[in-house]
Scaffold this active site. Structure first.
Site, mmCIF file in Angstrom:
data_model
loop_
_atom_site.group_PDB
_atom_site.id
_atom_site.type_symbol
_atom_site.label_atom_id
_atom_site.label_comp_id
_atom_site.label_asym_id
_atom_site.label_seq_id
_atom_site.Cartn_x
_atom_site.Cartn_y
_atom_site.Cartn_z
ATOM 1 N N GLY A 33 0.937 -1.240 0.078
ATOM 2 C CA GLY A 33 0.058 0.085 0.059
ATOM 3 C C GLY A 33 0.878 1.288 -0.043
ATOM 4 N N ASN A 34 0.261 2.501 0.285
ATOM 5 C CA ASN A 34 0.885 3.650 0.240
ATOM 6 C C ASN A 34 0.242 4.612 1.440
ATOM 7 O OD1 ASN A 34 -1.227 5.504 -1.256
ATOM 8 N ND2 ASN A 34 -0.656 4.026 -2.715
ATOM 9 N N ARG A 35 0.926 5.579 1.680
ATOM 10 C CA ARG A 35 0.434 6.474 2.769
ATOM 11 C C ARG A 35 -0.729 7.610 2.200
ATOM 12 N NH1 ARG A 35 4.256 5.634 6.441
ATOM 13 N NH2 ARG A 35 6.547 5.463 5.734
ATOM 14 N N SER A 36 -1.337 7.435 1.239
ATOM 15 C CA SER A 36 -2.461 8.253 0.986
ATOM 16 C C SER A 36 -3.609 8.049 1.927
ATOM 17 C CB SER A 36 -2.727 8.071 -0.546
ATOM 18 O OG SER A 36 -4.137 8.714 -0.785
ATOM 19 N N ALA A 99 -4.116 7.613 -5.064
ATOM 20 C CA ALA A 99 -2.736 7.171 -5.304
ATOM 21 C C ALA A 99 -2.827 5.775 -5.728
ATOM 22 C CB ALA A 99 -2.000 7.368 -4.186
#
Ligand code: CTP
Ligand code: CA
Length: 225
Positions: A33-36, A99
Protein backbone atom coordinates in the site's frame (compact mmCIF):
# COMPACT_ATOMS: atom_id res chain seq x y z
CA UNK A 1 -18.61 30.69 -0.61
CA UNK A 2 -21.18 30.73 2.17
CA UNK A 3 -22.09 27.28 3.44
CA UNK A 4 -25.79 28.11 3.77
CA UNK A 5 -26.03 29.58 0.29
CA UNK A 6 -23.46 27.90 -1.92
CA UNK A 7 -23.01 28.84 -5.55
CA UNK A 8 -24.43 25.93 -7.52
CA UNK A 9 -22.12 26.48 -10.46
CA UNK A 10 -21.56 22.74 -10.97
CA UNK A 11 -25.25 21.86 -11.37
CA UNK A 12 -25.57 19.48 -14.33
CA UNK A 13 -22.10 18.00 -13.85
CA UNK A 14 -21.61 14.37 -12.86
CA UNK A 15 -18.14 14.14 -11.34
CA UNK A 16 -16.32 10.84 -10.97
CA UNK A 17 -13.69 11.33 -8.27
CA UNK A 18 -11.17 8.75 -7.05
CA UNK A 19 -9.54 8.87 -3.63
CA UNK A 20 -7.09 6.98 -1.44
CA UNK A 21 -4.24 4.60 -1.95
CA UNK A 22 -4.87 1.25 -3.61
CA UNK A 23 -4.02 -2.00 -1.82
CA UNK A 24 -2.40 -4.77 -3.81
CA UNK A 25 -2.71 -8.24 -2.32
CA UNK A 26 0.39 -10.23 -1.33
CA UNK A 27 -1.69 -13.01 0.23
CA UNK A 28 -5.14 -13.13 1.91
CA UNK A 29 -3.93 -11.10 4.92
CA UNK A 30 -1.24 -8.75 3.53
CA UNK A 31 -1.03 -6.01 0.94
CA UNK A 32 1.31 -3.49 -0.66
CA UNK A 33 0.00 0.00 0.00
CA UNK A 34 0.94 3.67 0.27
CA UNK A 35 0.45 6.57 2.68
CA UNK A 36 -2.41 8.30 0.85
CA UNK A 37 -5.28 9.19 3.21
CA UNK A 38 -7.94 9.93 0.60
CA UNK A 39 -8.53 13.39 2.11
CA UNK A 40 -7.97 15.37 -1.11
CA UNK A 41 -10.46 13.29 -3.10
CA UNK A 42 -13.02 13.39 -0.29
CA UNK A 43 -12.65 17.20 -0.02
CA UNK A 44 -13.26 17.46 -3.79
CA UNK A 45 -16.32 15.21 -3.56
CA UNK A 46 -17.87 17.15 -0.67
CA UNK A 47 -17.20 20.53 -2.28
CA UNK A 48 -18.57 19.45 -5.67
CA UNK A 49 -21.72 18.12 -4.04
CA UNK A 50 -22.30 21.48 -2.31
CA UNK A 51 -21.83 23.24 -5.64
CA UNK A 52 -24.67 21.25 -7.17
CA UNK A 53 -22.82 18.42 -8.93
CA UNK A 54 -23.82 14.79 -8.86
CA UNK A 55 -20.80 12.98 -7.38
CA UNK A 56 -19.57 9.41 -7.47
CA UNK A 57 -16.59 8.83 -5.19
CA UNK A 58 -14.55 5.74 -5.99
CA UNK A 59 -12.38 5.23 -2.95
CA UNK A 60 -10.24 2.87 -0.92
CA UNK A 61 -10.83 4.97 2.23
CA UNK A 62 -13.77 3.91 4.40
CA UNK A 63 -14.22 7.42 5.92
CA UNK A 64 -17.76 8.70 5.90
CA UNK A 65 -18.92 11.12 3.19
CA UNK A 66 -22.02 13.32 2.97
CA UNK A 67 -25.35 11.88 2.21
CA UNK A 68 -26.05 12.35 -1.45
CA UNK A 69 -22.58 11.33 -2.55
CA UNK A 70 -22.54 7.89 -4.14
CA UNK A 71 -19.58 5.97 -2.73
CA UNK A 72 -17.99 2.95 -4.34
CA UNK A 73 -15.43 1.12 -2.18
CA UNK A 74 -12.57 -0.56 -4.01
CA UNK A 75 -9.26 -2.03 -3.00
CA UNK A 76 -6.83 -2.70 -5.83
CA UNK A 77 -5.81 -0.72 -8.92
CA UNK A 78 -7.63 -3.31 -11.05
CA UNK A 79 -10.87 -2.85 -9.06
CA UNK A 80 -10.52 0.93 -9.28
CA UNK A 81 -9.96 0.66 -13.04
CA UNK A 82 -13.16 -1.36 -13.52
CA UNK A 83 -15.17 1.00 -11.30
CA UNK A 84 -13.90 4.08 -13.19
CA UNK A 85 -14.23 2.74 -16.73
CA UNK A 86 -17.74 1.33 -16.07
CA UNK A 87 -18.96 4.76 -14.94
CA UNK A 88 -17.00 6.98 -17.34
CA UNK A 89 -19.70 7.05 -20.07
CA UNK A 90 -22.21 8.63 -17.65
CA UNK A 91 -19.77 11.18 -16.21
CA UNK A 92 -19.04 14.74 -17.33
CA UNK A 93 -15.64 14.84 -15.59
CA UNK A 94 -13.13 12.47 -14.01
CA UNK A 95 -10.74 13.65 -11.29
CA UNK A 96 -8.14 11.02 -10.38
CA UNK A 97 -7.00 12.06 -6.89
CA UNK A 98 -6.26 8.46 -5.90
CA UNK A 99 -2.74 7.21 -5.30
CA UNK A 100 -2.87 4.19 -7.59
CA UNK A 101 -0.15 1.58 -7.09
CA UNK A 102 2.25 1.39 -10.04
CA UNK A 103 3.07 -2.25 -9.32
CA UNK A 104 1.21 -5.27 -7.99
CA UNK A 105 2.33 -8.76 -6.98
CA UNK A 106 2.39 -10.97 -10.09
CA UNK A 107 1.00 -14.05 -8.30
CA UNK A 108 -0.62 -13.25 -4.94
CA UNK A 109 -0.60 -16.35 -2.70
CA UNK A 110 -3.96 -18.09 -2.17
CA UNK A 111 -3.00 -18.97 1.41
CA UNK A 112 -1.18 -16.94 4.05
CA UNK A 113 2.56 -17.02 3.38
CA UNK A 114 4.43 -18.77 6.20
CA UNK A 115 7.80 -17.44 7.29
CA UNK A 116 10.93 -19.53 6.83
CA UNK A 117 14.63 -19.09 7.39
CA UNK A 118 15.05 -17.99 3.76
CA UNK A 119 14.76 -14.55 2.15
CA UNK A 120 11.46 -13.82 0.47
CA UNK A 121 11.27 -12.22 -2.97
CA UNK A 122 8.04 -10.79 -4.37
CA UNK A 123 7.76 -10.44 -8.13
CA UNK A 124 5.92 -7.27 -9.18
CA UNK A 125 4.25 -6.34 -12.45
CA UNK A 126 2.88 -3.01 -13.68
CA UNK A 127 -0.72 -2.02 -13.03
CA UNK A 128 -2.81 -0.37 -15.77
CA UNK A 129 -2.66 3.45 -15.93
CA UNK A 130 -6.32 4.27 -15.26
CA UNK A 131 -5.98 8.00 -16.01
CA UNK A 132 -4.26 7.48 -19.37
CA UNK A 133 -6.80 4.82 -20.34
CA UNK A 134 -9.74 7.04 -19.40
CA UNK A 135 -8.24 9.88 -21.45
CA UNK A 136 -7.93 7.58 -24.49
CA UNK A 137 -11.54 6.37 -24.14
CA UNK A 138 -13.02 9.70 -23.16
CA UNK A 139 -16.52 10.40 -24.35
CA UNK A 140 -16.58 13.82 -26.05
CA UNK A 141 -16.90 16.74 -23.65
CA UNK A 142 -15.73 14.72 -20.63
CA UNK A 143 -13.08 16.61 -18.67
CA UNK A 144 -10.18 14.48 -17.43
CA UNK A 145 -8.00 15.72 -14.57
CA UNK A 146 -5.17 14.02 -12.74
CA UNK A 147 -2.80 14.69 -9.88
CA UNK A 148 0.95 14.28 -9.83
CA UNK A 149 2.77 13.58 -6.59
CA UNK A 150 6.40 14.61 -6.95
CA UNK A 151 9.40 14.98 -4.68
CA UNK A 152 11.53 16.87 -7.24
CA UNK A 153 11.14 18.82 -10.54
CA UNK A 154 7.42 19.21 -9.76
CA UNK A 155 6.41 21.39 -12.74
CA UNK A 156 8.52 19.51 -15.32
CA UNK A 157 7.19 16.14 -14.22
CA UNK A 158 3.64 17.47 -14.04
CA UNK A 159 3.91 18.87 -17.58
CA UNK A 160 5.27 15.54 -18.85
CA UNK A 161 2.29 13.69 -17.31
CA UNK A 162 -0.17 16.26 -18.74
CA UNK A 163 1.22 15.60 -22.22
CA UNK A 164 1.84 11.86 -22.04
CA UNK A 165 -1.50 10.97 -20.44
CA UNK A 166 -3.44 13.35 -22.72
CA UNK A 167 -5.47 14.96 -19.93
CA UNK A 168 -7.01 18.45 -19.55
CA UNK A 169 -5.15 19.34 -16.35
CA UNK A 170 -2.71 18.01 -13.79
CA UNK A 171 -2.56 19.20 -10.19
CA UNK A 172 1.13 18.80 -9.41
CA UNK A 173 2.15 18.84 -5.79
CA UNK A 174 5.38 18.54 -3.88
CA UNK A 175 4.97 15.70 -1.41
CA UNK A 176 8.50 16.04 -0.04
CA UNK A 177 7.41 19.02 2.10
CA UNK A 178 6.50 18.01 5.66
CA UNK A 179 3.49 20.40 5.73
CA UNK A 180 1.72 19.22 2.56
CA UNK A 181 0.73 16.26 0.49
CA UNK A 182 0.40 12.63 1.52
CA UNK A 183 -1.57 12.21 4.76
CA UNK A 184 -1.55 15.95 5.56
CA UNK A 185 -4.62 18.19 5.94
CA UNK A 186 -2.87 20.77 3.74
CA UNK A 187 -1.68 20.91 0.19
CA UNK A 188 0.14 23.21 -2.21
CA UNK A 189 1.14 22.96 -5.83
CA UNK A 190 0.41 24.13 -9.30
CA UNK A 191 -2.43 23.28 -11.66
CA UNK A 192 -1.08 22.73 -15.16
CA UNK A 193 -3.04 23.17 -18.38
CA UNK A 194 -1.80 22.97 -21.98
CA UNK A 195 -1.69 26.77 -22.26
CA UNK A 196 -1.32 28.11 -18.73
CA UNK A 197 -0.72 27.31 -15.11
CA UNK A 198 -2.39 28.32 -11.85
CA UNK A 199 -0.39 28.43 -8.64
CA UNK A 200 -2.15 26.78 -5.70
CA UNK A 201 -0.78 28.39 -2.55
CA UNK A 202 -0.45 26.43 0.67
CA UNK A 203 -3.96 25.91 2.02
CA UNK A 204 -6.24 23.33 3.58
CA UNK A 205 -7.34 20.53 1.27
CA UNK A 206 -10.86 22.01 1.54
CA UNK A 207 -9.72 25.38 0.11
CA UNK A 208 -7.60 23.60 -2.48
CA UNK A 209 -10.66 21.56 -3.55
CA UNK A 210 -12.68 24.75 -4.11
CA UNK A 211 -9.92 26.24 -6.26
CA UNK A 212 -9.60 23.09 -8.34
CA UNK A 213 -13.39 23.08 -8.87
CA UNK A 214 -13.26 26.76 -9.92
CA UNK A 215 -10.95 25.60 -12.71
CA UNK A 216 -13.21 22.66 -13.61
CA UNK A 217 -16.05 25.16 -14.00
CA UNK A 218 -13.83 27.42 -16.10
CA UNK A 219 -12.84 24.51 -18.38
CA UNK A 220 -16.53 23.66 -18.81
CA UNK A 221 -17.40 27.24 -19.79
CA UNK A 222 -14.53 27.30 -22.31
CA UNK A 223 -15.55 23.89 -23.70
CA UNK A 224 -19.18 24.92 -24.16
CA UNK A 225 -18.41 28.22 -25.84
N1 CTP B 1 -2.63 7.02 -12.09
C1 CTP B 1 -3.53 6.11 -12.60
N2 CTP B 1 -3.19 4.79 -12.72
C2 CTP B 1 -1.97 4.37 -12.34
C3 CTP B 1 -1.03 5.28 -11.83
C4 CTP B 1 -1.40 6.61 -11.71
O1 CTP B 1 -4.64 6.51 -12.95
N3 CTP B 1 -1.68 3.07 -12.47
C5 CTP B 1 -3.02 8.44 -11.99
C6 CTP B 1 -3.02 9.01 -10.58
O2 CTP B 1 -4.28 8.85 -9.96
C7 CTP B 1 -2.71 10.48 -10.82
C8 CTP B 1 -1.85 10.46 -12.08
O3 CTP B 1 -2.09 9.20 -12.71
O4 CTP B 1 -3.87 11.23 -11.11
C9 CTP B 1 -0.38 10.62 -11.84
O5 CTP B 1 0.06 9.69 -10.86
P1 CTP B 1 1.59 9.68 -10.47
O6 CTP B 1 1.83 8.52 -9.53
O7 CTP B 1 2.01 11.05 -10.03
O8 CTP B 1 2.29 9.41 -11.88
P2 CTP B 1 2.71 8.10 -12.64
O9 CTP B 1 2.22 8.25 -14.04
O10 CTP B 1 2.29 6.87 -11.90
O11 CTP B 1 4.30 8.21 -12.69
P3 CTP B 1 5.39 8.05 -11.49
O12 CTP B 1 4.70 7.48 -10.27
O13 CTP B 1 6.44 7.16 -12.06
O14 CTP B 1 5.90 9.46 -11.23
CA1 CA C 1 2.74 6.46 -9.69
Amino acid sequence: LHAANPIRDLAGEHLLITAGGTREAIDPVRFLGNRSSGKMGIALAEAALKRGAKVTLITTASRAVSLGCERVLVESAEEMRTAVLDRLPGATALIMAAAVADYRVTNPAAQKIKKSGEKLTLELERTPDILAEAARLRPSGTLILGFAAETERVVEEGRRKLREKGVDAIVANDVSRPDTGIGSDHNAGVMLFADREVRLELSSKWTMAERILDEVHRLRVLRDR
